[in-house]
Design an enzyme around this catalytic site. Structure first.
Site, PDB file in Angstrom:
ATOM      1  CE  LYS A  94      -4.550  -1.468   0.222  1.00 37.07           C
ATOM      2  NZ  LYS A  94      -4.364  -2.993   1.120  1.00 37.07           N
ATOM      3  CD  GLU A 116     -10.071   4.292  -0.269  1.00 35.73           C
ATOM      4  OE1 GLU A 116      -9.990   5.803   0.105  1.00 35.73           O
ATOM      5  OE2 GLU A 116      -9.752   3.490  -0.082  1.00 35.73           O
ATOM      6  CB  SER A 379      -0.463  -8.590  -1.618  1.00 39.54           C
ATOM      7  OG  SER A 379      -1.157  -9.071  -1.071  1.00 39.54           O
TER       8      SER A 379
HETATM    9  C1  LIG Z   1      -5.553  -3.915   0.558  1.00 41.42           C
HETATM   10  C2  LIG Z   1      -4.738  -5.127   0.212  1.00 41.42           C
HETATM   11  C3  LIG Z   1      -4.998  -6.159  -0.800  1.00 41.42           C
HETATM   12  C4  LIG Z   1      -6.061  -5.431  -1.591  1.00 41.42           C
HETATM   13  O1  LIG Z   1      -5.680  -4.386  -2.266  1.00 41.42           O
HETATM   14  P1  LIG Z   1      -6.009  -4.322  -3.973  1.00 41.42           P
HETATM   15  O2  LIG Z   1      -5.815  -3.002  -4.266  1.00 41.42           O
HETATM   16  O3  LIG Z   1      -6.531  -5.871  -4.375  1.00 41.42           O
HETATM   17  O4  LIG Z   1      -4.232  -4.870  -4.228  1.00 41.42           O
HETATM   18  C5  LIG Z   1      -4.385  -7.047  -0.721  1.00 41.42           C
HETATM   19  N1  LIG Z   1      -2.965  -7.584   0.141  1.00 41.42           N
HETATM   20  C6  LIG Z   1      -3.089  -6.879   0.812  1.00 41.42           C
HETATM   21  C7  LIG Z   1      -1.882  -7.238   2.044  1.00 41.42           C
HETATM   22  C8  LIG Z   1      -3.593  -5.519   1.198  1.00 41.42           C
HETATM   23  O5  LIG Z   1      -3.202  -4.551   2.264  1.00 41.42           O
END
Ligand SMILES: *Cc1c(COP(=O)(O)O)cnc(C)c1O
Length: 403
Positions: A94, A116, A379
């Protein structure tokens, strides 16, 4: 064989094929045009990239490693390379987006940012960026999510951010976004809205993609350096779609590289309790863009459901709708149960506790077992989810639903 991806750009109206665009109330148009103008300037400004790249390296911890996961590889019969966004400052991808948008807010001369948040990850990242840049920060969060993610609320407050609970609608992410837009309309003079994914009206899906593409560019170079070849498969989870777009953008359109986005199948696509908007939704407008969304026959937006709060959103970014329609990427889903099982399997095989969001991509690997070299987009890290998983295990919930 070409090793360069296609550079997908929206047209001047912010459209990716028939998706995207700018469906916004008149009062927001000047702000959106101002952001677009500033972004067009910044993206060709060397000083901006120099400052951002220094922050990425020294503050956020980039480049993140590409790690060959031998035990998982052996388990599924492929070679799995893990892109370690879990090692980024604040624990997910993020901050890649937030740092860029904080620089943009500064360029616009705006001393206040709003955001948000659902699970709280984007809220924490924005609170972090705001502290780093000395910006006032307000984060909107559904009242239900505030309860589910109390620790992240406290984290944001510690960083000097004000968290505002949203009591309207389902009191979750979609309602928090509506509230943030309301704030932006009222305070557009001094406020920038840091949207957290590749969603919303133009130029957000485009700008956020360009800020996240560093992940895919790094991964492609690392793969060529470490494996001496490109992967056969790249897999990522899809909520709003920013981590997937980031990694996909390093490989899109290259012959022989299969891109797979994995959506939250919740309790199963046969139920209404899921969040698979790209693979099981339909075309419509949500939060300012034409894209794939979950809607009832009368056009009302349906509630999404996922065990993972970060994927619990009834739409996805317009570029994903375009990638699907053009066949450049494919979309699948896994259930809550499969994701939870993958959460445990990956933790035990690799000693890395994954975010529940990323566990969806892992679950797809465990189920489909693709061969060859695979890049798994990790992610984020799963510390934030440990309590959720513990509660699920102890309450013996037959439907896998967090209470
Ligand atoms: C917020 C988040 C997501 C989902 O958001 P995307 O915009 O689809 O990437 C996925 N994995 C993690 C670890 C997140 O914090």
């Amino acid at each position: 064989m070409t090793t360069s991806p296609i550079d997908i750009q929206p047209d001047e109206h912010g459209r990716f094929g028939e998706y995207g665009g700018r469906y916004a109330p008149e009062v927001l148009m000047p702000a959106l045009l101002e952001v677009e103008r500033a972004w067009r300037e910044l993206r060709t400004d060397d000083a901006f990239w120099t400052e951002l790249n220094t922050l990425r390296r020294d503050y956020a911890g980039r480049p993140t490693p590409l790690y060959r996961a031998d035990r998982l590889s052996e388990h599924i019969g492929a070679t799995v390379w893990v892109k370690r966004e879990d090692l980024m400052h604040t624990g997910s991808h993020k901050l890649n987006n937030v740092l860029g948008q904080c620089l943009l807010a500064r360029r616009l001369g705006k001393p206040r940012v709003i955001a948000e948040t659902g699970a709280g990850q984007h809220g924490v990242a924005t609170a972090t960026g705001a502290a780093r840049f000395g910006l006032d920060c307000v984060v909107y969060m559904g009242a239900v999510d505030m309860e589910r993610q109390a620790l992240n609320v406290f984290r944001m407050e510690m960083l000097g951010t004000k968290v505002v609970g949203v009591e309207s609608g389902s009191r979750t992410l979609k309602d928090a976004i509506n509230e943030a837009f309301r704030d932006w309309v009222a305070n557009v003079e001094d406020t920038h809205y840091v949207i957290g994914s590749v969603v919303g009206p133009h130029p957000f899906p485009w700008m956020v993609k360009e800020l996240q593409r560093v992940v895919g560019d790094e991964a492609r170079e690392q793969m060529l350096a470490q494996a001496g070849k490109l992967p056969e498969t790249v897999v990522a989870c899809v909520g709003g779609g920013s981590n997937a777009i980031g990694i996909f953008s390093g490989f899109v359109g290259i012959d022989g590289v299969r891109l797979v986005g994995v959506e939250p199948g919740g309790l199963g696509l046969a139920t209404e309790e899921h969040g698979a908007s790209v693979s099981a939704g339909s075309d419509g407008v949500l939060h300012g863009a034409r894209t794939r969304i979950l809607q009832a026959p009368d056009g009302l937006i349906r509630e999404a459901h996922s065990v993972s709060a970060g994927l619990d959103y009834p739409g996805s970014g317009p570029e994903h709708a375009y990638l699907r329609a053009s066949g450049l990427a494919e979309y699948a889903s896994v259930t809550d149960e499969e994701a939870l099982e993958a959460f445990h399997t990956f933790s035990r095989l690799e000693g890395i506790v994954p975010a529940l969001e990323a566990a969806h991509a892992i679950a797809w690997l465990l189920r489909e077992r693709p061969s060859g070299d695979v890049i798994l987009m990790l992610s984020g890290r799963g510390d934030k989810d440990v309590e959720t998983v513990k509660n699920l295990a102890s309450q013996d919930a037959p439907d896998g639903r967090p209470s």
